[in-house]
Write an enzyme that holds these catalytic residues in place. Structure first.
Site, PDB file in Angstrom:
ATOM      1  CG  HIS A 230      45.795  39.966  37.518  1.00 53.26           C
ATOM      2  ND1 HIS A 230      44.552  39.899  38.125  1.00 53.26           N
ATOM      3  CD2 HIS A 230      46.084  41.296  37.426  1.00 53.26           C
ATOM      4  CE1 HIS A 230      44.111  41.113  38.378  1.00 53.26           C
ATOM      5  NE2 HIS A 230      45.029  41.986  37.968  1.00 53.26           N
ATOM      6  CG  ASP A 232      47.957  45.183  37.941  1.00 56.40           C
ATOM      7  OD1 ASP A 232      47.251  44.195  37.632  1.00 56.40           O
ATOM      8  OD2 ASP A 232      47.553  46.101  38.692  1.00 56.40           O
ATOM      9  CG  HIS A 286      45.874  42.221  42.316  1.00 53.76           C
ATOM     10  ND1 HIS A 286      47.173  42.378  41.865  1.00 53.76           N
ATOM     11  CD2 HIS A 286      45.104  42.888  41.423  1.00 53.76           C
ATOM     12  CE1 HIS A 286      47.178  43.097  40.756  1.00 53.76           C
ATOM     13  NE2 HIS A 286      45.926  43.412  40.455  1.00 53.76           N
ATOM     14  NE  ARG A 296      34.974  45.359  43.866  1.00 48.57           N
ATOM     15  CZ  ARG A 296      36.141  45.533  43.259  1.00 48.57           C
ATOM     16  NH1 ARG A 296      36.329  45.110  42.030  1.00 48.57           N
ATOM     17  NH2 ARG A 296      37.132  46.137  43.878  1.00 48.57           N
TER      18      ARG A 296
HETATM   19  O1  LIG Z   1      38.610  45.530  40.211  1.00 42.90           O
HETATM   20  C1  LIG Z   1      39.556  45.524  40.977  1.00 42.90           C
HETATM   21  O2  LIG Z   1      39.454  45.836  42.167  1.00 42.90           O
HETATM   22  C2  LIG Z   1      40.925  45.102  40.499  1.00 42.90           C
HETATM   23  C3  LIG Z   1      41.144  45.295  39.031  1.00 42.90           C
HETATM   24  C4  LIG Z   1      42.478  44.797  38.585  1.00 42.90           C
HETATM   25  O3  LIG Z   1      43.204  44.165  39.307  1.00 42.90           O
HETATM   26  C5  LIG Z   1      42.932  45.069  37.203  1.00 42.90           C
HETATM   27  O4  LIG Z   1      42.155  45.623  36.397  1.00 42.90           O
HETATM   28  O5  LIG Z   1      44.098  44.731  36.898  1.00 42.90           O
HETATM   29 FE   LIG Z   2      45.220  44.066  38.557  1.00 41.99          FE
END
Ligand SMILES: O=C(O)CCC(=O)C(=O)O
Ligand SMILES: [Fe+2]
Length: 356
Positions: A230, A232, A286, A296
């Site tokens: 996705h 952001d 990403h 994690r």
């Molecule tokens: O957890 C991560 O490293 C990325 C999280 C992410 O891309 C998001 O929450 O939009």
């Molecule tokens: Fe993200």
């Protein structure tokens, strides 16, 4: 408290989607998630920006730092920052509270029943409710909340440490986001518009997302995403993540793994900045990949404007606007509609003035 009661029913959802995926012959390429290489995204020391001094040498160092930031946003859309001014007490404090809130039984998270987080009403999510294939499924749970519900909340105080820690972190992240946005505006010759961010992005217009990625041991981890690919939908994101690997981004058409950097925060450009900068700064795709053994956690601060804010590309004589004007409300609505219709976000391509 055992993991059965705290974890959402991932296994069941996964199996159902896996069967559906096979039935509909939407083959999930196992190798699709195999990372190509691990690489070092730019690491930028922000201490020159925090120093108050008019000394010409310091000024030079400051300018160099600003140029590095703009360059990273043009070439990578991602960078790590160190010596960013947010204390480890603030960061660790929130991380500890984050772990605690995910340990609450699943039923309570789902129903917003726990007294620790009644103010998060509707913010808990897990998996991907609209997923129609395994490709669209995220092996993670999250609290995604508008900070308008938190900032100035009457529940703030020593009795409610999660709220307190969220507010404390968000206040710091807001100041950092404003500093970065001002620099990025200046570096594309939009000093006059640098007030735009002060006027349109307030501590209450941003969002915070706390993510938890449980280990995935059902099959090969290469079969499922922790968080699906996705971009952001904000101006920029400030990401706090631990040292467990998982985050990957697209660079030059390839997926690469981001190597965690101790004590760093990761910054990435969101769709709104890409549109506002007329494609100068990149909102890069990403994702998070799962891991067999390790849990994690991450926390994303999304720097956003008012719903009514209109995003207009900063065009010039030489470069016409790439995107049409749109309000943030319109953008979010379109993202939501697309996710319901197609199971995935389309994003900025919907707003191109001249789609190819
Ligand atoms: O957890 C991560 O490293 C990325 C999280 C992410 O891309 C998001 O929450 O939009
Ligand atoms: Fe993200």
């Amino acid at each position: 408290m055992d993991s059965i009661s705290t974890n959402p029913p991932f296994d069941k959802a996964f199996k159902t989607l896996m069967e559906k995926t096979h039935r509909e012959d939407e083959g999930f390429e196992e190798n699709e998630l195999v990372e190509i290489e691990e690489c070092e995204v730019p690491v930028i020391d922000l201490s020159p920006l925090l120093k108050e001094s008019n000394n010409s040498n310091d000024e030079e160092v400051r300018e160099k730092c600003k140029s590095e930031i703009a360059r990273a946003c043009r070439e990578w859309g991602f960078f790590h920052v160190v010596k960013h001014g947010i204390s480890s007490e603030v960061l660790n404090g929130l991380r500890i509270e984050q772990e605690k809130v995910f340990k609450i039984p699943f039923d309570e998270k789902k129903k917003n029943k726990n007294s620790n987080f009644n103010f998060f009403s509707g913010s808990y999510r897990w998996g991907s409710p609209t997923a129609t294939s395994i490709r669209q499924f995220s092996w993670s749970e999250a609290f995604h909340m508008p900070l308008a519900h938190i900032t100035g909340s009457t529940t703030t105080g020593p009795n409610n440490t999660l709220t307190y820690r969220i507010e404390q972190f968000s206040c710091n992240a807001y100041n950092l986001a404003q500093t970065l946005a001002g620099i990025l505006a200046e570096k594309i010759g939009q000093q006059k518009k640098s007030k735009f961010f002060r006027e349109n992005c307030l501590p209450t217009t941003s969002y915070l997302r706390m993510n938890r990625y449980p280990p995935f041991a059902m099959a090969s981890p290469s079969q499922v995403h922790g968080l699906i690919p996705h971009t952001d939908s904000c101006f920029l994101t400030i990401l706090l993540h631990d040292q467990v690997r998982g985050l990957q981004l697209v660079k030059d058409g390839k997926w690469i793994a981001v190597k965690p950097t101790p004590h760093a925060l990761t910054i990435n450009i969101g769709d709104l900045f890409q549109a506002w900068s007329n494609d100068v700064y990149k909102s890069v795709e990403h994702r998070v990949v799962t891991n067999r053994e390790m849990e994690r956690f991450s926390i994303a601060y999304f720097f956003c404007p008012f719903d009514e804010t209109v995003i207009e590309s900063c065009s010039s004589e030489h470069q016409h606007s790439v995107y049409r004007r749109f309000s943030y409300r319109e953008y979010r609505q379109k993202v939501q509609d697309d996710v319901h219709k197609f199971g995935t976000k389309i994003g900025l391509p919907n707003f191109l003035l001249h789609p190819s």
